[in-house]
Structures are given as C-alpha cells and as structure tokens.
Design a protein around this motif. Sequence first.
Motif, PDB file in Angstrom:
ATOM      1  N   ALA A  66      -5.363   8.865  -0.770  1.00 49.50           N
ATOM      2  CA  ALA A  66      -4.103   9.131  -0.074  1.00 49.50           C
ATOM      3  C   ALA A  66      -2.955   8.271  -0.569  1.00 49.50           C
ATOM      4  O   ALA A  66      -1.797   8.562  -0.264  1.00 49.50           O
ATOM      5  N   ALA A  67      -3.284   7.249  -1.339  1.00 53.57           N
ATOM      6  CA  ALA A  67      -2.220   6.339  -1.785  1.00 53.57           C
ATOM      7  C   ALA A  67      -1.258   7.080  -2.694  1.00 53.57           C
ATOM      8  O   ALA A  67      -1.672   7.854  -3.550  1.00 53.57           O
ATOM      9  N   PRO A  68       0.025   6.856  -2.472  1.00 52.15           N
ATOM     10  CA  PRO A  68       0.993   7.482  -3.375  1.00 52.15           C
ATOM     11  C   PRO A  68       0.869   6.883  -4.760  1.00 52.15           C
ATOM     12  O   PRO A  68       0.467   5.725  -4.911  1.00 52.15           O
ATOM     13  N   ALA A  69       1.191   7.692  -5.751  1.00 52.47           N
ATOM     14  CA  ALA A  69       1.120   7.196  -7.130  1.00 52.47           C
ATOM     15  C   ALA A  69       2.137   6.089  -7.293  1.00 52.47           C
ATOM     16  O   ALA A  69       3.249   6.178  -6.762  1.00 52.47           O
ATOM     17  N   PRO A  70       1.766   5.029  -8.002  1.00 57.61           N
ATOM     18  CA  PRO A  70       2.729   3.958  -8.226  1.00 57.61           C
ATOM     19  C   PRO A  70       3.970   4.490  -8.923  1.00 57.61           C
ATOM     20  O   PRO A  70       3.875   5.362  -9.782  1.00 57.61           O
ATOM     21  N   VAL A 113      -3.622   0.080  -3.825  1.00 59.50           N
ATOM     22  CA  VAL A 113      -4.802   0.269  -2.973  1.00 59.50           C
ATOM     23  C   VAL A 113      -5.444  -1.078  -2.636  1.00 59.50           C
ATOM     24  O   VAL A 113      -6.027  -1.258  -1.572  1.00 59.50           O
ATOM     25  N   TYR A 164       0.845  -1.201   0.000  1.00 62.43           N
ATOM     26  CA  TYR A 164       0.000   0.000   0.000  1.00 62.43           C
ATOM     27  C   TYR A 164       0.878   1.249   0.000  1.00 62.43           C
ATOM     28  O   TYR A 164       0.549   2.248  -0.652  1.00 62.43           O
ATOM     29  N   ALA A 201       3.480   1.544  -1.537  1.00 61.29           N
ATOM     30  CA  ALA A 201       3.933   1.710  -2.926  1.00 61.29           C
ATOM     31  C   ALA A 201       2.789   2.108  -3.855  1.00 61.29           C
ATOM     32  O   ALA A 201       2.996   2.218  -5.058  1.00 61.29           O
ATOM     33  N   LEU A 225     -16.150   4.306   2.526  1.00 63.45           N
ATOM     34  CA  LEU A 225     -15.510   5.574   2.920  1.00 63.45           C
ATOM     35  C   LEU A 225     -13.997   5.412   3.052  1.00 63.45           C
ATOM     36  O   LEU A 225     -13.214   6.214   2.543  1.00 63.45           O
ATOM     37  N   LEU A 226     -13.631   4.339   3.746  1.00 63.99           N
ATOM     38  CA  LEU A 226     -12.205   4.121   4.004  1.00 63.99           C
ATOM     39  C   LEU A 226     -11.440   3.797   2.730  1.00 63.99           C
ATOM     40  O   LEU A 226     -10.312   4.252   2.546  1.00 63.99           O
ATOM     41  N   LEU A 227     -12.064   3.038   1.858  1.00 62.82           N
ATOM     42  CA  LEU A 227     -11.383   2.711   0.602  1.00 62.82           C
ATOM     43  C   LEU A 227     -11.207   3.960  -0.258  1.00 62.82           C
ATOM     44  O   LEU A 227     -10.167   4.125  -0.914  1.00 62.82           O
ATOM     45  N   ARG A 263     -20.901   0.743   4.983  1.00 65.07           N
ATOM     46  CA  ARG A 263     -20.640   2.078   4.439  1.00 65.07           C
ATOM     47  C   ARG A 263     -19.257   2.592   4.859  1.00 65.07           C
ATOM     48  O   ARG A 263     -18.645   3.401   4.157  1.00 65.07           O
ATOM     49  N   LEU A 264     -18.786   2.095   6.010  1.00 64.79           N
ATOM     50  CA  LEU A 264     -17.458   2.518   6.456  1.00 64.79           C
ATOM     51  C   LEU A 264     -16.378   2.027   5.492  1.00 64.79           C
ATOM     52  O   LEU A 264     -15.388   2.718   5.257  1.00 64.79           O
ATOM     53  N   ASP A 265     -16.597   0.836   4.984  1.00 67.13           N
ATOM     54  CA  ASP A 265     -15.612   0.279   4.043  1.00 67.13           C
ATOM     55  C   ASP A 265     -15.455   1.185   2.829  1.00 67.13           C
ATOM     56  O   ASP A 265     -14.332   1.485   2.396  1.00 67.13           O
ATOM     57  N   ALA A 296     -10.883   6.952   0.843  1.00 68.04           N
ATOM     58  CA  ALA A 296      -9.806   7.729   1.472  1.00 68.04           C
ATOM     59  C   ALA A 296      -8.448   7.107   1.178  1.00 68.04           C
ATOM     60  O   ALA A 296      -7.471   7.821   0.911  1.00 68.04           O
ATOM     61  N   ALA A 297      -8.405   5.785   1.214  1.00 71.57           N
ATOM     62  CA  ALA A 297      -7.132   5.095   0.945  1.00 71.57           C
ATOM     63  C   ALA A 297      -6.682   5.347  -0.491  1.00 71.57           C
ATOM     64  O   ALA A 297      -5.498   5.563  -0.755  1.00 71.57           O
ATOM     65  N   ARG A 298      -7.641   5.322  -1.394  1.00 73.26           N
ATOM     66  CA  ARG A 298      -7.310   5.534  -2.807  1.00 73.26           C
ATOM     67  C   ARG A 298      -6.783   6.951  -3.021  1.00 73.26           C
ATOM     68  O   ARG A 298      -5.855   7.174  -3.777  1.00 73.26           O
ATOM     69  N   ILE A 332      -4.133   5.013   7.156  1.00 78.69           N
ATOM     70  CA  ILE A 332      -3.932   5.584   5.813  1.00 78.69           C
ATOM     71  C   ILE A 332      -2.960   6.758   5.873  1.00 78.69           C
ATOM     72  O   ILE A 332      -2.003   6.840   5.092  1.00 78.69           O
ATOM     73  N   LEU A 386      -8.098  -4.076   5.271  1.00 74.79           N
ATOM     74  CA  LEU A 386      -9.358  -3.598   5.859  1.00 74.79           C
ATOM     75  C   LEU A 386     -10.332  -4.757   6.048  1.00 74.79           C
ATOM     76  O   LEU A 386     -10.945  -4.909   7.114  1.00 74.79           O
TER      77      LEU A 386
END
Lengths: 200, 327
Positions: free
Chosen positions: B73-77, A19, A14, A16, B65-67, B61-63, B69-71, A59, A26
């Motif tokens: 905040a995730a750094p670009a590959p 997602v 993650y 790297a 939301l969290l996904l 619904r939390l999932d 947010a994760a997407r 995150i 999770l």
Amino acid sequence: MLTGEADEDLMVKYQAGEVRAFEILLTRHRRPVYNFVLRFVGDKETAEDLLQETFMRVIKGADAYKRQAKFTTWLYTIARNLCVDQTRRRKHRRHASLDAPMSADEESGTLLDVIPSKEMGSDRKTVNKELNARMQGAIAALGEEQREVFLMREFLDMPFKQIADVVGVPENTVKSRMRYALEKLRLDLEEYKDLAKAVP
Amino acid sequence: MDTRDAISPAERAALEALYGETEDEPGATAGATELIAGWQPVRAAVAMARDGGFDEEPPARLDALLLAAARQAAPAPRPGWAARLRAWLVPAFAHPALAGAAALVVVGGTAGVLYLRGQGQIVQPRLGRDGEATPRAPGGSGTATITPVEPGALAPMREGARPPIGEVAVPELPSEPSGERPGPPSRLRPRSGVGSSADREVNLPIVRGSAPGVGGSADLEERRGRVEVRETAPADVSAGAPAGTPEDPAAPVPDVTATAGVADKVADDGRRQALVHVEQLTRQARTAAGNGDCGAVKVISARVKKLAAEYHRDSFVTDPAIARCLR
C-alpha cells in the motif's frame, strides 16, 4: 537512523513511501496495542484479528494522516473503536459464561478459577500465575468504559488528557471512570494487597 | 452530566498524584491521601502482574502480514527531477513523428545559430572563367595577397584543390593541346570590386595549368637546374633567336629564378609561390601573344609588373613573343 525518530515523523516518512518507517512503528506499538486489545476483549484470537485490523487501518489511512495529530492518539482511537465494536457485537451473540475459558488458550482459566481463594501459593511462579488470572478476571469484570480507561492509563501509560481525546469524552469523565475502576479493582484484588505491598 | 462522571476534588487530586500528573502535594486536598493509600496496592498488583508475564507477545506472523500489506500500500517514492523529466520526455519522443520533428528542430536550430554567428559561411574561391589568375581577397580588392605557402602544399593545388581566400592560387585551366588553336576566348566579366578597369572586356586565352614548371618545389628545383644551363638565354633573345615562338606556347619560359635580384628579395617559400604565379601569367601572356591578342598581353604585363617588377623587367618583357606585343 529511523529508530530514534518520533512516531509522527515515521508516519510522514511512510506516507512518502518509506516502508522501513512503518516497520519501526509496528515494532514499537504492536505489543502495547495487542495487550490493550487482549485485555479489552479477553480473547486471544479476537485480539490478534483486532491487532491486524488496527494496523491495516493505519496503512489504509496513512494518506489521510496529518503531521499535527499525535500518532498514538490516532492509533489507540482505531484500536479502541474496534474493541468497542467487537464487544458490542459479542454482547448480542452470547453472554460470558462463568465456566468458559477466558481465552482460546487451553491453559487459561475460567472466571470461576479466579474467584478469590483463601490460600495463596507460596511459589512465586504459582503466585504470578494466580495473580495474572485474577488480574485478567478483575479487568474483564470492569465495565467497558472503566476498562478502556484503566487499560489506557495503566498499560499504555497514556495521560488522562490523551485518553479523553481517544475516548471522546471530557477529561473529568475519564478521571471519574478511572476512579470507579480503581475502586472495583481494589476490592477484587484485596487479598493481594499484602503481597503487592511487599513488591519493591 | 451523568452523576457517575462527577469527581470530587480529593479524587481528582489523588488520581493526578497517583499517576504523576500534578506537582501539587496530595496532602493539600483533604481526603486525597487516604484515597491514594487505597488505590496504591492496585497499581502495585498491576506492576507485579506485568513483571510476572501478564503482558503477552503478539504472534510474529502478524508482523509479516502487516509488513507485506504496508509494502503493497505504500506510495511509490517520489522520483527526482531527472527521473520525472525522463518520464515526461521518453513517451513524447518515442513517437517517430515527434522524434523526426525534434531532429529537424535540432538540425535547423544548429544551422541557424551557425549562420547567425557566421561560422557556417562556406567560402568557395571562384576561379575566373575569365582567366583571372588572382583570386579575390575578402575585401574585394583586385590586388591579390600573396602569402607564404609550404612547398608541399603546392601539389594539391596542382591537382585542382582550391586554396583558401587570400592565398595565391594557380587556376585550373582547361586542357588544350599545345599548338592547337584555342577555342573562342572567354570574355572577362568584371565583378564588383574585382580587378581594374583594364581587366575588363579583354579576351584572354586559356592555357592548360599543367604546364611544366607549375607546381611544387621539385619542379622548381628542376627548373633551377635548367636555369644554370640556360643562363645565356636572354642573350639569345636579344640576338633575335628566341627560344620559343608565339606558335609554340609550350616553349621554355625564361626562368624567374634566373633573376637573382628577385630571388634575393623574396623569402623562400612564399616567394616561390609568387614566382610560380607570375610564371603562370607569363605563359598566359605568351599564349595570348601567339594568338595575336596583344590587349590581353598588356593586361597581364601590368599585373606581372605589379606583382614582381624586377621579374617583369628582366624576364617578362624580354620574352620574344611577349615583347612583340608590347612594342
């Protein structure tokens, strides 16, 4: 595929930018964390907020995560600290009411409801409902330090050493707190002793 | 240490045994077994409660939301090396000045490499203003190398195309009406390594290169046909009745193909080209003779003799105009 990989490897992925790795983390930990938080704070709405906040912190802190650290230790340290902060804030606001619902759920009982009664429902479903309410009440009645240790050991299946890492106390202290928790629960759940013995 | 945190060996042994964190027998420690017996129902009740639905499912619904947010905040590959190189080059070369400079570097570099390797050397055969019909060989020798030329290849040469070095070329000579007095003769300028000393300082008149008989095989064949008719021409010459006079440079040239010995010895196409060349020289010699420039005639004679001795003997020296100068 990623599903079989260790938590730590998934976290590195993650970091790297993968997602999908976070999604697996999770899926793997949302339920235990939620139940830990729910039993800790005893309130569904707060538990949902804290669950969300816990993973949000994962995150946001992903960049700082080091592969050497055990992911669950890091995750439950976040969750536990949030719970402790929450209960401390709540202590200043109000005290638990004996006749207030234990959670936002309308069907949830009050603390008065879980006071041991002399009769036990013969129906298994009724017994389970009673037991769950009693269990929730007994756990809620534990001191905060014993409660967190008991929840981590029983519901998250964490070894004492890891609990010590999360809580930040020596392992012996963890064991001592656990011993107190078990003693108190034994007394609270005395009337279920025979029933529990019958459970295979 | 808080006294509440103190734990007896029996309690520690009982806890470790209860949760499977030790391999020691709990009975080895006094009192541990009794403690285990007291705590075991609690564990059983917890297990029963969990089996009965004590654990709850967090809201889905939390999932989502969290996904999300994760997407976010995730750094670009991390891009591959090609993408990184492209990302570096594109902005650099997008600027017009840099693009122009890069193009100059590429063109200059290519030209430099070609120059250093000698592949870019452009060789232009120089046609001697001095009327030198034989182009210089790369080695600088005054002797021309006669190479076979395809019959069809002669046509472009007649039109002014320049042959590659080493091949015999018929020079494009300035136009000059026949019978007119040619302009001032050009002076032969000796070049280093080119031509013999006899070539130097000789006035050589220039003859139009489009004279009949110069060119492709069709001309040659036509002339061959004429040869048949003019077989007796040398006899006429010897009888003192020349077919052409020095004042008539366009007069028929004694046909080289009439000399059977020459034709037999030179192989087809290459020979034809050589003959065209000596024929051209012959015309030049005749013109020079008509102008009274016998020095030039002698120079040309020497060259024709060198190139085709038999032709020289049988045709060149028997030309009445030329013969006058060579006497």
